[in-house]
Design an enzyme around this catalytic site. Structure first.
Site, PDB file in Angstrom:
ATOM      1  N   LYS A 176       7.197  39.652  26.608  1.00 27.87           N
ATOM      2  CA  LYS A 176       6.811  39.571  25.189  1.00 27.87           C
ATOM      3  C   LYS A 176       5.300  39.294  25.072  1.00 27.87           C
ATOM      4  CE  LYS A 176       6.778  38.817  20.743  1.00 27.87           C
ATOM      5  NZ  LYS A 176       6.697  39.938  19.799  1.00 27.87           N
ATOM      6  N   ASN A 179       3.539  42.454  25.852  1.00 28.56           N
ATOM      7  CA  ASN A 179       3.700  43.394  24.733  1.00 28.56           C
ATOM      8  C   ASN A 179       2.719  43.060  23.616  1.00 28.56           C
ATOM      9  OD1 ASN A 179       5.347  45.390  22.987  1.00 28.56           O
ATOM     10  ND2 ASN A 179       5.290  43.516  21.768  1.00 28.56           N
TER      11      ASN A 179
HETATM   12  P1  NAD Z   1       6.622  30.935  10.786  1.00 28.13           P
HETATM   13  O1  NAD Z   1       5.454  30.032  10.924  1.00 28.13           O
HETATM   14  O2  NAD Z   1       6.797  31.716   9.542  1.00 28.13           O
HETATM   15  O3  NAD Z   1       7.980  30.078  11.007  1.00 28.13           O
HETATM   16  C1  NAD Z   1       8.113  29.052  11.948  1.00 28.13           C
HETATM   17  C2  NAD Z   1       9.016  27.990  11.327  1.00 28.13           C
HETATM   18  O4  NAD Z   1       9.276  26.967  12.303  1.00 28.13           O
HETATM   19  C3  NAD Z   1       8.362  27.295  10.128  1.00 28.13           C
HETATM   20  O5  NAD Z   1       9.214  27.415   9.001  1.00 28.13           O
HETATM   21  C4  NAD Z   1       8.210  25.836  10.585  1.00 28.13           C
HETATM   22  O6  NAD Z   1       8.417  24.889   9.535  1.00 28.13           O
HETATM   23  C5  NAD Z   1       9.287  25.719  11.639  1.00 28.13           C
HETATM   24  N1  NAD Z   1       9.019  24.676  12.649  1.00 28.13           N
HETATM   25  C6  NAD Z   1       7.855  24.458  13.319  1.00 28.13           C
HETATM   26  N2  NAD Z   1       8.019  23.458  14.221  1.00 28.13           N
HETATM   27  C7  NAD Z   1       9.318  23.039  14.101  1.00 28.13           C
HETATM   28  C8  NAD Z   1      10.101  22.046  14.774  1.00 28.13           C
HETATM   29  N3  NAD Z   1       9.597  21.281  15.758  1.00 28.13           N
HETATM   30  N4  NAD Z   1      11.406  21.897  14.410  1.00 28.13           N
HETATM   31  C9  NAD Z   1      11.949  22.666  13.437  1.00 28.13           C
HETATM   32  N5  NAD Z   1      11.255  23.639  12.775  1.00 28.13           N
HETATM   33  C10 NAD Z   1       9.952  23.808  13.102  1.00 28.13           C
HETATM   34  O7  NAD Z   1       6.581  31.885  12.064  1.00 28.13           O
HETATM   35  P2  NAD Z   1       7.311  33.294  12.253  1.00 28.13           P
HETATM   36  O8  NAD Z   1       6.382  34.375  11.839  1.00 28.13           O
HETATM   37  O9  NAD Z   1       8.690  33.227  11.704  1.00 28.13           O
HETATM   38  O10 NAD Z   1       7.371  33.339  13.849  1.00 28.13           O
HETATM   39  C11 NAD Z   1       8.317  32.577  14.588  1.00 28.13           C
HETATM   40  C12 NAD Z   1       8.189  32.970  16.055  1.00 28.13           C
HETATM   41  O11 NAD Z   1       8.444  34.370  16.187  1.00 28.13           O
HETATM   42  C13 NAD Z   1       6.799  32.736  16.654  1.00 28.13           C
HETATM   43  O12 NAD Z   1       6.941  32.341  17.991  1.00 28.13           O
HETATM   44  C14 NAD Z   1       6.129  34.112  16.548  1.00 28.13           C
HETATM   45  O13 NAD Z   1       5.105  34.269  17.491  1.00 28.13           O
HETATM   46  C15 NAD Z   1       7.333  35.024  16.788  1.00 28.13           C
HETATM   47  N6  NAD Z   1       7.271  36.373  16.195  1.00 28.13           N
HETATM   48  C16 NAD Z   1       6.804  36.585  14.934  1.00 28.13           C
HETATM   49  C17 NAD Z   1       6.802  37.882  14.405  1.00 28.13           C
HETATM   50  C18 NAD Z   1       6.289  38.174  13.010  1.00 28.13           C
HETATM   51  O14 NAD Z   1       6.106  39.359  12.690  1.00 28.13           O
HETATM   52  N7  NAD Z   1       6.070  37.182  12.162  1.00 28.13           N
HETATM   53  C19 NAD Z   1       7.290  38.947  15.160  1.00 28.13           C
HETATM   54  C20 NAD Z   1       7.806  38.684  16.440  1.00 28.13           C
HETATM   55  C21 NAD Z   1       7.794  37.404  16.946  1.00 28.13           C
END
Ligand code: NAD
Length: 302
Positions: A176, A179
């Site tokens: 990942k 990627n």
């Molecule tokens: P985001 O910031 O929107 O969501 C993350 C959530 O995790 C938040 O709501 C936050 O409050 C919560 N959080 C943080 N620490 C926490 C903890 N200790 N306990 C409980 N909740 C906690 O991020 P996202 O865009 O949803 O991305 C999430 C993951 O997916 C990341 O690792 C990101 O790199 C990956 N990702 C994102 C995308 C995208 O397009 N946004 C695509 C693929 C992968």
């Protein structure tokens, strides 16, 4: 199977929604009290089950995490004293599926700590961004024991269309990170092409058509330039610039293990760290374009 889903952000919430549709015994939780309360108030009529505290997930057979990084995954499992940590409350044979984009090094360490408690870890990061998370058509990479992955396949299939097994635990998070490096390099190159095209007075809409019909095509040219960046675009593609910088940090950090430093990865990593420091914390990854315009002191926006 009882499922606990932690992290209901941009990606996690639609993934949790799709999982809940097919597996009613799913309960979600987010660590942001504001978001968690809002979701509890607004989603119950849609049949979604949101916990009031992390420990409400203690009866789960499977815990799925969709968090910013591996440190947050460890924190939500191990934080609190001995009796309050979720990991001490879960059944001995609980399975943890980390779908966040975590560092493979953190993942290998976490897998070992969980194994000492009789638990298992699968790393299952995703690709495809928010629209595919909503449609349940994500690409999912899955690392870990084959039989274990098979046992949770219905859960992964509720969220993704393509599921690729990558090998031992940690391998999916490694792939990942690589990627996302390739994606980031493509977005950076596409942004530079737009800036050069603008300086040469080329029609940028046509430039994107040319890229997409030619060998310069990539995910950024196909799904980001016209959709979010050109013609006063919204720069809201749903993936935080800071998360992209984090992913490049993970890929770059693998240098020490690989024993060499790829030059373009280093350049990409350094530019994104600089952008992360200078742009607002809520900036979208597509705003790398705006960052470059500012850095090069160009007139703003295509
Ligand atoms: P985001 O910031 O929107 O969501 C993350 C959530 O995790 C938040 O709501 C936050 O409050 C919560 N959080 C943080 N620490 C926490 C903890 N200790 N306990 C409980 N909740 C906690 O991020 P996202 O865009 O949803 O991305 C999430 C993951 O997916 C990341 O690792 C990101 O790199 C990956 N990702 C994102 C995308 C995208 O397009 N946004 C695509 C693929 C992968």
């Amino acid at each position: 199977m009882r499922i606990g889903f932690i992290g209901l952000g941009q990606m996690g919430f639609p993934m949790f929604g799709n999982l809940s549709k097919q597996h009613a015994n799913t309960i979600g939780f987010d660590g942001s009290p504001e978001l968690n309360t809002k979701l509890r108030q607004t989603t119950s009529q849609h049949g979604l089950n949101i916990a009031s505290s992390l420990l409400d997930l203690q009866d789960a057979d499977v815990i799925i995490t969709m968090l910013p990084h591996g440190k947050a995954v460890r924190a939500c499992l191990f934080e609190g004293d001995n009796t309050l940590a979720l990991v001490t409350r879960l059944a001995k044979k609980a399975i943890i599926i980390d779908m966040s984009s975590s560092s493979p090094l953190d993942t290998i360490e976490l897998a070992s700590d969980l194994k000492n408690r009789g638990m298992s870890l699968i790393d299952a990061p995703v690709s495809g961004s928010v629209p595919k998370a909503a449609a349940g058509t994500l690409s999912i990479m899955a690392g870990g024991d084959d039989e274990l992955i098979e046992s949770v396949m219905p859960l992964l299939e509720a969220m993704g269309k393509t599921i690729i097994r990558t090998g031992k635990v940690g391998s999916a998070h490694g792939m990942k990170a690589l990627n996302n490096y390739v994606y980031a390099a493509g977005l950076l190159a596409a942004s530079e092409a737009l800036m050069l095209g603008k300086a040469l007075d080329l029609n940028l809409d046509t430039l994107v058509d040319v890229l997409n019909a030619s060998s310069g095509r990539n995910v950024a040219t196909e799904t980001k330039l016209k959709q979010h960046m050109l013609d006063g675009g919204d720069f809201k593609a749903g993936f935080g610039l800071h998360l992209m910088a984090k992913d490049l940090g993970i890929a770059h950090g693998l240098n020490t293990h690989a024993g060499f430093t790829p030059p373009q990865l280093t350049l990409c990593y350094e530019l994104w760290q600089e952008a992360c420091q200078q742009m607002p914390s809520i900036a979208d990854n597509t705003e790398i374009y705006r960052f470059l315009e500012t850095k090069l002191q160009l007139p703003q926006h295509a």
